[in-house]
Design a protein around this motif. Structure first.
Motif, mmCIF file in Angstrom:
data_model
loop_
_atom_site.group_PDB
_atom_site.id
_atom_site.type_symbol
_atom_site.label_atom_id
_atom_site.label_comp_id
_atom_site.label_asym_id
_atom_site.label_seq_id
_atom_site.Cartn_x
_atom_site.Cartn_y
_atom_site.Cartn_z
ATOM 1 N N ASP A 300 -39.862 -14.702 -9.786
ATOM 2 C CA ASP A 300 -40.866 -13.250 -9.230
ATOM 3 C C ASP A 300 -39.593 -12.283 -9.484
ATOM 4 O O ASP A 300 -39.457 -11.134 -9.785
ATOM 5 N N GLY A 301 -38.221 -12.693 -8.618
ATOM 6 C CA GLY A 301 -37.043 -11.378 -8.889
ATOM 7 C C GLY A 301 -36.000 -11.462 -9.078
ATOM 8 O O GLY A 301 -36.297 -12.308 -10.425
ATOM 9 N N ASN A 302 -34.656 -11.139 -9.399
ATOM 10 C CA ASN A 302 -33.869 -10.995 -10.141
ATOM 11 C C ASN A 302 -32.772 -12.365 -9.985
ATOM 12 O O ASN A 302 -32.009 -12.793 -10.215
ATOM 13 N N ILE A 303 -33.046 -13.288 -8.409
ATOM 14 C CA ILE A 303 -31.924 -14.290 -8.286
ATOM 15 C C ILE A 303 -32.398 -15.971 -8.362
ATOM 16 O O ILE A 303 -33.629 -15.606 -7.232
ATOM 17 N N ALA A 304 -32.072 -15.802 -9.172
ATOM 18 C CA ALA A 304 -32.849 -17.257 -9.411
ATOM 19 C C ALA A 304 -31.943 -18.332 -8.531
ATOM 20 O O ALA A 304 -33.123 -19.539 -8.187
ATOM 21 N N ASN A 323 -34.268 -24.112 -15.595
ATOM 22 C CA ASN A 323 -34.019 -23.748 -16.289
ATOM 23 C C ASN A 323 -35.364 -23.101 -15.720
ATOM 24 O O ASN A 323 -36.711 -22.862 -15.614
ATOM 25 N N ILE A 324 -34.545 -21.988 -15.269
ATOM 26 C CA ILE A 324 -35.777 -21.015 -13.876
ATOM 27 C C ILE A 324 -35.472 -19.335 -14.936
ATOM 28 O O ILE A 324 -34.218 -18.903 -15.294
ATOM 29 N N LYS A 325 -36.604 -19.237 -15.062
ATOM 30 C CA LYS A 325 -36.716 -17.513 -16.060
ATOM 31 C C LYS A 325 -37.113 -17.030 -15.422
ATOM 32 O O LYS A 325 -38.377 -17.026 -14.386
ATOM 33 N N LYS A 332 -33.890 -10.123 -17.453
ATOM 34 C CA LYS A 332 -32.713 -11.532 -16.764
ATOM 35 C C LYS A 332 -32.863 -11.996 -15.508
ATOM 36 O O LYS A 332 -33.533 -11.266 -14.882
ATOM 37 N N VAL A 333 -32.373 -13.221 -14.919
ATOM 38 C CA VAL A 333 -32.071 -13.579 -13.849
ATOM 39 C C VAL A 333 -30.834 -14.415 -13.793
ATOM 40 O O VAL A 333 -30.594 -14.544 -14.844
ATOM 41 N N PRO A 349 -30.533 -19.625 -15.572
ATOM 42 C CA PRO A 349 -28.935 -19.336 -15.657
ATOM 43 C C PRO A 349 -27.641 -20.018 -16.263
ATOM 44 O O PRO A 349 -27.985 -20.415 -14.966
ATOM 45 N N SER A 350 -27.587 -19.548 -15.872
ATOM 46 C CA SER A 350 -25.854 -19.959 -16.083
ATOM 47 C C SER A 350 -24.960 -20.156 -14.054
ATOM 48 O O SER A 350 -25.857 -18.976 -14.043
#
Length: 356
Positions: A300-304, A323-325, A332-333, A349-350
């Motif tokens: 839901d947020g910006n940080i995965a 793989n978390i989007k 983008k996360v 994300p990387s």
């Protein structure tokens, strides 16, 4: 965090009795039904003493004994205490419903059902039985010493299955100083706004398995606390709640240790976290040998990915096949790290912030 996640987290539960002779195996199973010892099962009369009398007979019975909490009955109790050491093996046929008394009648800080010092106990609700803690009368009382519903202490080779625990004032099922316990097909249900209502609260225990269960709560679905090892969760659906958590470590004991935790094939829906390790603020708890593998879903947020470690650092962290989007199209996360050492491969994300 709304997602479907599969991952592995490694860190280093005579009235005149009806007796049945089972001739084929040469054993006797004595049946003790609480209704035969004065229980009303109407949900209004206090059946505490009837349960206590039944348990006394069960515990003193030699051989195999079954305590029957019959289906289609509701039993009001103020507190149940099932304690060993008993003379034989015990099975609890938990098909009825146990309900808590008013807050004033419930002894502060004591679990509604306490089970301790028993080996080889089995409990089966056949998908019908369980307990309701009437937690809504407690949740707004911030100064109250809120109790839990079902507590196991020093129980070894325990098996609990097919029961439902709802609306606990605090943790639904707590497991303390137990070795060897399997909880399967457990349904736990409290609203997301209920405070500190962990589904399972495990401490100083080893070889504990929670499987094929559904946990909805206002706190951690499973909380794994200090002194625990070889804790496994598999096929658990978690949410709402805070996810599956190790810790908080170092909160009450500076030398808290948790090891060999495995979480596999678990689903998180509408949780604030997936799998996490918590340490108390301003402590130097060391975290090492942690693997997150095969984690996928949306957040839901910006940080995965959040690896925020103390000054002692987190070491040998492995992220693989992540793989978390974002659940918002086009958003983008990212990942953040602090004092975290390890490697990341095939990760979205990387995670370039991991130190080597």
């Amino acid at each position: 965090m709304q997602s479907f996640i599969i991952f592995v987290l490694l860190l280093d539960f005579i009235s005149p009795c009806l007796c049945t002779r089972l001739n084929n195996i040469g054993t006797q199973n004595s049946i003790y039904n609480v209704m035969n010892y004065g229980a009303h099962g109407d949900g209004k009369s206090d059946d505490t003493q009837a349960f206590a009398t039944t348990w006394s007979n069960v515990c003193n019975s030699v051989g195999m004994s079954t305590l029957v909490i019959p289906a289609k009955k509701t039993f009001l109790v103020t507190k149940l205490h099932f304690s060993g050491r008993c003379k034989g093996k015990i099975h609890i046929q938990f098909e009825g419903k146990i309900v808590a008394p008013s807050r004033e009648a419930w002894k502060a800080g004591e679990s509604l059902i306490s089970i301790e010092n028993l080996n080889g106990l089995t409990i089966d609700g056949n998908g019908q039985g369980g307990a309701d803690g009437d937690g809504s009368t407690w949740w707004q009382c911030s100064g109250c010493q809120r109790p839990g519903v079902l507590h196991f202490h020093s129980c070894n080779d325990l098996s609990v299955s097919n029961i439902k625990i709802t609306n606990s004032p605090r943790s639904h099922v707590s497991v303390n100083m137990c070795n060897g316990a399997t909880f399967s097909h457990i349904s736990i249900d409290s609203p997301p706004t209920s405070p500190n209502t962990d589904g399972f609260d495990i401490s100083f225990s080893s070889n504990i398995l929670v499987k094929d269960s559904n946990i909805k709560s206002g706190d951690d679905c499973i909380a794994i606390n200090g002194g625990s090892s070889f804790i496994n969760a598999t096929g658990v659906t978690c949410g709402p709640g805070h996810g599956i958590s190790v810790g908080s470590l170092g909160k009450t004991r500076p030398n808290d240790q948790v090891s060999n935790v495995n979480v596999r094939n678990c689903t998180f829906i509408g949780t604030s976290n997936g799998g996490r390790i918590k340490t108390a603020p301003d402590t130097d708890v060391s975290v090492s040998d942690v693997t997150y593998r095969g984690v996928y879903g949306t957040c839901d947020g910006n940080i995965a990915v959040n690896l925020d470690c103390s000054s002692a650092g987190c070491h040998n962290i492995i992220l693989d096949q992540i793989n978390i989007k974002s659940n918002q199209q086009g958003k983008k996360v990212s990942a953040i790290c602090h004092n975290a050492y390890g490697t990341a491969t095939n990760t979205i994300p990387s995670v370039p912030c991991l130190l080597h």
